[in-house]
Design a protein around this motif. Structure first.
Motif, PDB file in Angstrom:
ATOM      1  N   LEU A  97     -40.144 -12.610   6.315  1.00  0.00           N
ATOM      2  CA  LEU A  97     -41.415 -12.983   5.699  1.00  0.00           C
ATOM      3  C   LEU A  97     -41.876 -11.914   4.713  1.00  0.00           C
ATOM      4  N   ILE A  98     -41.665 -10.646   5.068  1.00  0.00           N
ATOM      5  CA  ILE A  98     -41.994  -9.553   4.157  1.00  0.00           C
ATOM      6  C   ILE A  98     -41.120  -9.636   2.905  1.00  0.00           C
ATOM      7  N   ILE A  99     -39.832  -9.903   3.104  1.00  0.00           N
ATOM      8  CA  ILE A  99     -38.913 -10.003   1.969  1.00  0.00           C
ATOM      9  C   ILE A  99     -39.308 -11.154   1.043  1.00  0.00           C
ATOM     10  N   MET A 100     -39.761 -12.258   1.617  1.00  0.00           N
ATOM     11  CA  MET A 100     -40.116 -13.429   0.801  1.00  0.00           C
ATOM     12  C   MET A 100     -41.357 -13.190  -0.051  1.00  0.00           C
ATOM     13  N   LEU A 101     -42.077 -12.095   0.194  1.00  0.00           N
ATOM     14  CA  LEU A 101     -43.216 -11.771  -0.660  1.00  0.00           C
ATOM     15  C   LEU A 101     -42.785 -11.467  -2.095  1.00  0.00           C
ATOM     16  N   THR A 102     -41.496 -11.169  -2.285  1.00  0.00           N
ATOM     17  CA  THR A 102     -41.008 -10.932  -3.640  1.00  0.00           C
ATOM     18  C   THR A 102     -40.956 -12.216  -4.462  1.00  0.00           C
ATOM     19  N   VAL A 103     -40.924 -13.379  -3.809  1.00  0.00           N
ATOM     20  CA  VAL A 103     -40.834 -14.651  -4.538  1.00  0.00           C
ATOM     21  C   VAL A 103     -42.106 -14.929  -5.340  1.00  0.00           C
ATOM     22  N   PRO A 104     -43.330 -14.794  -4.763  1.00  0.00           N
ATOM     23  CA  PRO A 104     -44.528 -14.956  -5.611  1.00  0.00           C
ATOM     24  C   PRO A 104     -44.586 -13.961  -6.760  1.00  0.00           C
ATOM     25  N   LEU A 105     -44.138 -12.725  -6.517  1.00  0.00           N
ATOM     26  CA  LEU A 105     -44.110 -11.740  -7.599  1.00  0.00           C
ATOM     27  C   LEU A 105     -43.166 -12.195  -8.705  1.00  0.00           C
ATOM     28  N   ALA A 106     -41.998 -12.711  -8.310  1.00  0.00           N
ATOM     29  CA  ALA A 106     -41.040 -13.186  -9.298  1.00  0.00           C
ATOM     30  C   ALA A 106     -41.570 -14.413 -10.048  1.00  0.00           C
TER      31      ALA A 106
END
Length: 231
Positions: A77-86
């Protein structure tokens, strides 16, 4: 309606819907008529709807795969926070491309199918940097006996160079896709701008956002037996 060869289908649809139909409707010329876009335009709308669900499906698959590899639902879930940034970076890249095209006297890039496909591709690309940081932090904590904070900071420090090396090579390799004109360039400029913007923004903020959150979450991790004094 047959748009000009140099005009993307999405742009032609927006022109009809926003500039042609509203004046006719306000003048009462369309009273009693049902106007809709069909043919290739109809297929384009269907494809756009499918791609929206594909983006969600890609994110779910990536999350579940990481959850199975880490054996944990929090770290993915922490790793998936990069998707909104991208995704935010993708929109920024598309906006900068339109500014560049406007200054060059060229038509702007609309949100066509290939451009939307860029957001789906980003889901599987931008998580790699965060995976490196999280995996190395856990390795430092369990196998090297480091403290929570030290494990995360050392992980970020040791992975910083490979993250920026891979991101720089990817960005430089995709620049011609966006900036070099030529036959068919208008088809891939939107895709390239989304990938460039998403990769650049996510790489820049991943090294700050992911470690900051990971320092608080990794405290819940239990140290493996026999590793308390490994340091």
């Amino acid at each position: 309606v047959t748009p000009p060869a140099e005009m993307p289908l999405q742009e032609a649809m927006e022109l009809i819907q926003n500039d042609i139909l509203p004046p006719l409707s306000s003048a009462g010329l369309l009273d009693g008529l049902d106007v809709r876009l069909g043919g290739a335009a109809d297929k384009l709308l269907e494809t756009a709807k499918v791609l929206q669900w594909n983006f969600i499906l890609a994110a779910m698959i990536a999350y579940l795969l990481m959850a199975s590899m880490f054996g944990n639902f929090i770290y993915p879930l922490i790793i998936m926070l990069t998707v909104p940034l991208a995704s935010a970076g993708g929109f920024i890249g598309l906006s900068l491309l339109n500014v560049y095209l406007s200054l060059s006297g060229l038509p702007g890039q609309s949100m066509d199918i290939l451009t939307m496909l860029g957001f789906v591709i980003l889901v599987g690309v931008v998580v790699n940097n965060a995976i490196l940081i999280v995996h190395q932090a856990l390795n430092n904590f369990h196998n090297n006996g480091m403290d929570y904070r030290e494990a995360v900071l050392e992980s970020t420090r040791s992975r910083l160079r490979p993250i920026y090396m891979s991101a720089t090579t990817s960005i430089c390799g995709m620049l011609p896709l966006v900036l070099v004109p030529g036959a068919g360039a208008e088809m891939y400029q939107g895709l390239g701008s989304v990938l460039l913007g998403g990769l650049a923004v996510s790489t820049l903020f991943t090294i700050f956002v992911i470690p900051a959150i990971l320092i608080f979450v990794i405290r819940m991790e239990k140290r493996k037996p026999g590793k308390e004094n490994a340091s």
